[in-house]
Write an enzyme that holds these catalytic residues in place. Structure first.
Site, PDB file in Angstrom:
ATOM      1  N   ARG A 159      40.859  38.468  36.048  1.00  9.51           N
ATOM      2  CA  ARG A 159      39.708  37.863  35.487  1.00  9.51           C
ATOM      3  C   ARG A 159      38.550  39.275  35.322  1.00  9.51           C
ATOM      4  O   ARG A 159      37.494  39.071  35.501  1.00  9.51           O
ATOM      5  CB  ARG A 159      38.928  36.921  36.219  1.00  9.51           C
ATOM      6  CG  ARG A 159      40.041  35.340  36.371  1.00  9.51           C
ATOM      7  CD  ARG A 159      40.181  34.827  34.988  1.00  9.51           C
ATOM      8  NE  ARG A 159      41.109  33.787  35.293  1.00  9.51           N
ATOM      9  CZ  ARG A 159      42.385  33.885  35.070  1.00  9.51           C
ATOM     10  NH1 ARG A 159      42.865  35.239  34.703  1.00  9.51           N
ATOM     11  NH2 ARG A 159      43.220  33.313  35.454  1.00  9.51           N
ATOM     12  N   SER A 209      38.564  26.057  35.063  1.00  9.92           N
ATOM     13  CA  SER A 209      38.094  26.368  36.600  1.00  9.92           C
ATOM     14  C   SER A 209      36.883  26.808  36.688  1.00  9.92           C
ATOM     15  O   SER A 209      36.550  27.938  36.025  1.00  9.92           O
ATOM     16  CB  SER A 209      39.186  27.321  37.073  1.00  9.92           C
ATOM     17  OG  SER A 209      40.505  26.784  37.072  1.00  9.92           O
ATOM     18  N   GLU A 279      33.534  31.565  38.342  1.00  9.47           N
ATOM     19  CA  GLU A 279      33.987  32.247  37.104  1.00  9.47           C
ATOM     20  C   GLU A 279      33.360  32.126  35.921  1.00  9.47           C
ATOM     21  O   GLU A 279      33.697  32.729  35.141  1.00  9.47           O
ATOM     22  CB  GLU A 279      35.322  31.464  37.025  1.00  9.47           C
ATOM     23  CG  GLU A 279      36.679  32.426  37.295  1.00  9.47           C
ATOM     24  CD  GLU A 279      38.010  31.633  37.007  1.00  9.47           C
ATOM     25  OE1 GLU A 279      37.993  31.468  35.718  1.00  9.47           O
ATOM     26  OE2 GLU A 279      38.796  31.676  37.917  1.00  9.47           O
TER      27      GLU A 279
END
Ligand code: FAD
Length: 284
Positions: A159, A209, A279
């Protein structure tokens, strides 16, 4: 260039957020994009590139403008080398490549991103991620230069990418795929989609998520064990189906989602000592 004023965020975020921001621009090509950015900088107007809005929580307090590169959608396939505009849909690309008997992007079929948003985040799933198949990317730098960076220079990690640290805009990405068999790729993509339907609340608007998995832990499990499933702020709710998802069960605003994220973080920290890292990106 197409411009929309009073932009309804419901249309541009997968959370389908309530609220409105000032303006969204749809530049036709690099020249128009460069001119637009120069003008915005000159006029001291904040701007943000938006892909499919599938990782963004945009507040109507945001007083800048959005730029969407949906016109950057050219696709060229030569052998196993695929070059595609950053505004192209990632699931559409995965399907298109599979049909060309090219393998490597099956994991991406169920990620509702654009190519540009996916590289920004090095999107991944099912033990794969974009860095496994990217060859290079052509970008617009903050100085208005168009340059091509090879995979190593893109600094793609979990990420993570160079785009998170430099004010670069991704224009085009080149992938190097391997020879595949359409039926096998299709089967894999359908299986991935089914496993998502079984485990994730895909019937409700969300942005995937919410938290990164802390090393050695599952964020969803920590949230579930803290007893937070079903917790609500306004119409933002921790999903009963998968605790690492926040879903919009009605008319959630960015502020509701942010508040819920903060409560989840503090409850989990209180119970386990672990600080969950969000995130998703909050824009205000
Ligand atoms: C149901 C669902 C499932 C998901 N599953 C996954 C998954 O399995 N794995 C995963 O990694 N993610 C997943 N996500 C999250 C999300 O799809 C990814 O983070 C994706 O990479 C975001 O892409 P986007 O085009 O929507 O970008 P946006 O959310 O619009 O933007 C995200 C960031 O990218 C930047 N950006 C966008 N385009 C460009 C560009 N051309 N140049 C530079 N910066 C740019 C934006 O400025 C912003 O900072 C899921 C989301 C949903 C809703």
């Amino acid at each position: 260039m197409e411009i929309i004023n009073n932009v309804n965020l419901k249309k541009y975020t997968t959370y389908k957020l309530e609220g409105v921001v000032k303006k969204i621009y749809f530049p036709e090509d690099v020249l128009e994009l460069k001119k637009l950015i120069l003008k915005l900088k000159k006029d001291n107007i904040k701007y943000k590139i938006i892909g499919n809005g599938s990782n963004m929580i945009i507040s109507s307090k945001y007083d800048g403008v959005l730029i969407k590169l949906s016109k950057f959608d050219k696709l060229n396939i030569e052998g196993n080398i695929v070059t595609v505009g950053s505004g192209y849909s990632l699931p559409k690309l995965a399907l298109k490549c599979a049909r060309e008997n090219l393998s490597g992007l099956e994991f991406a079929y169920s990620i509702p991103a654009t190519v540009g948003g996916a590289i920004y985040q090095n999107a991944g799933a099912y033990q794969s991620s974009l860095d496994k198949v990217i060859k290079s990317a052509t970008i617009l730098t903050d100085n208005g230069e168009v340059i091509t960076l090879n995979k190593d220079a893109l600094n793609l990690k979990y990420r993570e990418s160079i785009f998170k640290h430099k004010n670069y805009i991704c224009l085009e990405v080149t992938f190097e795929l391997s020879k595949g068999v359409y039926e096998d790729s299709l089967k894999q993509m359908q299986e991935n989609l089914k496993s998502r339907k079984d485990s994730q609340p895909i019937d409700y608007p969300s942005a995937g998520s919410v938290f990164r998995n802390p090393r050695g832990y599952s964020a969803g499990k920590l949230i579930e064990e803290a007893g937070l499933k079903g917790l609500r702020v306004g119409d933002a709710m921790v999903s009963y189906k998968h605790a690492n998802f926040i879903v919009n069960v009605g008319r959630a605003r960015a502020e509701d989602i942010l508040k819920l994220i903060k409560i989840v973080q503090s409850e989990v920290a209180l119970k386990t000592g672990i600080k969950l890292e969000c995130e998703q990106e909050y824009l205000e």
